[in-house]
Design an enzyme around this catalytic site. Sequence first.
Site, PDB file in Angstrom:
ATOM      1  N   PRO A  67      39.508  50.029  39.251  1.00 50.43           N
ATOM      2  CA  PRO A  67      39.223  51.047  38.275  1.00 50.43           C
ATOM      3  C   PRO A  67      38.970  52.583  38.097  1.00 50.43           C
ATOM      4  O   PRO A  67      37.176  51.604  37.872  1.00 50.43           O
ATOM      5  CB  PRO A  67      40.237  50.041  37.020  1.00 50.43           C
ATOM      6  CG  PRO A  67      39.117  48.556  37.161  1.00 50.43           C
ATOM      7  CD  PRO A  67      39.860  48.640  38.574  1.00 50.43           C
ATOM      8  N   ASN A  68      39.057  53.166  37.720  1.00 49.50           N
ATOM      9  CA  ASN A  68      38.440  53.794  37.191  1.00 49.50           C
ATOM     10  C   ASN A  68      37.339  54.979  38.040  1.00 49.50           C
ATOM     11  O   ASN A  68      36.758  55.775  37.924  1.00 49.50           O
ATOM     12  CB  ASN A  68      38.141  54.202  36.085  1.00 49.50           C
ATOM     13  CG  ASN A  68      39.062  53.105  34.335  1.00 49.50           C
ATOM     14  OD1 ASN A  68      39.922  54.225  34.320  1.00 49.50           O
ATOM     15  ND2 ASN A  68      38.311  52.613  34.431  1.00 49.50           N
TER      16      ASN A  68
ATOM     17  N   ARG B 295      33.671  61.303  35.101  1.00 47.57           N
ATOM     18  CA  ARG B 295      33.506  60.847  34.353  1.00 47.57           C
ATOM     19  C   ARG B 295      32.557  60.265  33.791  1.00 47.57           C
ATOM     20  O   ARG B 295      31.514  59.972  34.564  1.00 47.57           O
ATOM     21  CB  ARG B 295      34.204  58.742  34.637  1.00 47.57           C
ATOM     22  CG  ARG B 295      34.124  57.639  34.276  1.00 47.57           C
ATOM     23  CD  ARG B 295      33.990  56.392  34.957  1.00 47.57           C
ATOM     24  NE  ARG B 295      34.464  55.229  34.485  1.00 47.57           N
ATOM     25  CZ  ARG B 295      34.374  54.083  35.085  1.00 47.57           C
ATOM     26  NH1 ARG B 295      34.133  54.088  36.083  1.00 47.57           N
ATOM     27  NH2 ARG B 295      33.845  53.025  33.875  1.00 47.57           N
TER      28      ARG B 295
ATOM     29  N   TYR C  54      27.403  57.896  35.991  1.00 43.31           N
ATOM     30  CA  TYR C  54      27.771  57.352  37.523  1.00 43.31           C
ATOM     31  C   TYR C  54      27.784  59.025  38.197  1.00 43.31           C
ATOM     32  O   TYR C  54      28.181  58.446  39.135  1.00 43.31           O
ATOM     33  CB  TYR C  54      29.528  57.182  36.715  1.00 43.31           C
ATOM     34  CG  TYR C  54      29.647  56.403  36.792  1.00 43.31           C
ATOM     35  CD1 TYR C  54      29.291  55.315  36.710  1.00 43.31           C
ATOM     36  CD2 TYR C  54      29.898  56.472  35.242  1.00 43.31           C
ATOM     37  CE1 TYR C  54      29.592  53.723  36.257  1.00 43.31           C
ATOM     38  CE2 TYR C  54      31.123  55.290  34.427  1.00 43.31           C
ATOM     39  CZ  TYR C  54      30.326  53.141  34.913  1.00 43.31           C
ATOM     40  OH  TYR C  54      30.717  52.515  34.228  1.00 43.31           O
TER      41      TYR C  54
HETATM   42  C1  DQA Z   1      30.502  49.648  37.673  1.00 43.90           C
HETATM   43  C2  DQA Z   1      30.310  49.078  36.280  1.00 43.90           C
HETATM   44  C3  DQA Z   1      31.919  48.346  35.503  1.00 43.90           C
HETATM   45  O1  DQA Z   1      30.570  47.789  34.390  1.00 43.90           O
HETATM   46  C4  DQA Z   1      32.426  49.658  34.954  1.00 43.90           C
HETATM   47  O2  DQA Z   1      33.479  48.804  34.402  1.00 43.90           O
HETATM   48  C5  DQA Z   1      32.346  50.363  36.560  1.00 43.90           C
HETATM   49  C6  DQA Z   1      31.461  50.968  37.198  1.00 43.90           C
HETATM   50  C7  DQA Z   1      29.547  50.789  38.419  1.00 43.90           C
HETATM   51  O3  DQA Z   1      29.559  50.744  39.485  1.00 43.90           O
HETATM   52  O4  DQA Z   1      28.740  50.900  37.697  1.00 43.90           O
HETATM   53  O5  DQA Z   1      33.813  50.285  35.932  1.00 43.90           O
HETATM   54  O6  DQA Z   1      31.444  48.638  38.200  1.00 43.90           O
END
Ligand code: DQA
Length: 140
Positions: A10-11, A18, A23
């Site tokens: 997700p996301n 984002r 990221y």
């Molecule tokens: C993530 C870290 C997770 O805590 C967060 O919810 C994400 C991205 C990362 O790639 O750093 O969605 O997996």
Amino acid sequence: MLQVMIINGPNLNLLGRRQPEIYGEDTFDDFMIHLKGKFVDSDVELSYFQSNHEGELLDKLHEIGWSYDGIVLNAGAYTHTSVALADAVAAIETPVIEVHISNVHKREAFRHHSFLSPVCEGVIVGFGLRGYELAVQYFV
Ligand code: DQA
């Protein structure tokens, strides 16, 4: 030819837009072009799947978990919540590497626990998108 799939949860479809300070500014589609270029001379076929839905991630693990040679999994926030995903990773035969773009251990306490780490082959955390490349390298 080795078959390796990157699965994002997700996301992670929002990469590039984002929280770029955490990221980065690259979209995953652009990164995939770069990554495929890196492994163009290797005997590996890279594919990519992303879903915001836990059940779809489970279905994909079930679908490829007995036929692929490797899975690179960034389950996003489901990492910290999903017993179902951990059960799926434990059930399948294909080895799974857990990847996180950010260093989750430097962040909020709720990100420090992963249901997936105990059932994954290895974990790569905090190296940005480069972590996916390191994970694929393991399988090649
Ligand atoms: C993530 C870290 C997770 O805590 C967060 O919810 C994400 C991205 C990362 O790639 O750093 O969605 O997996």
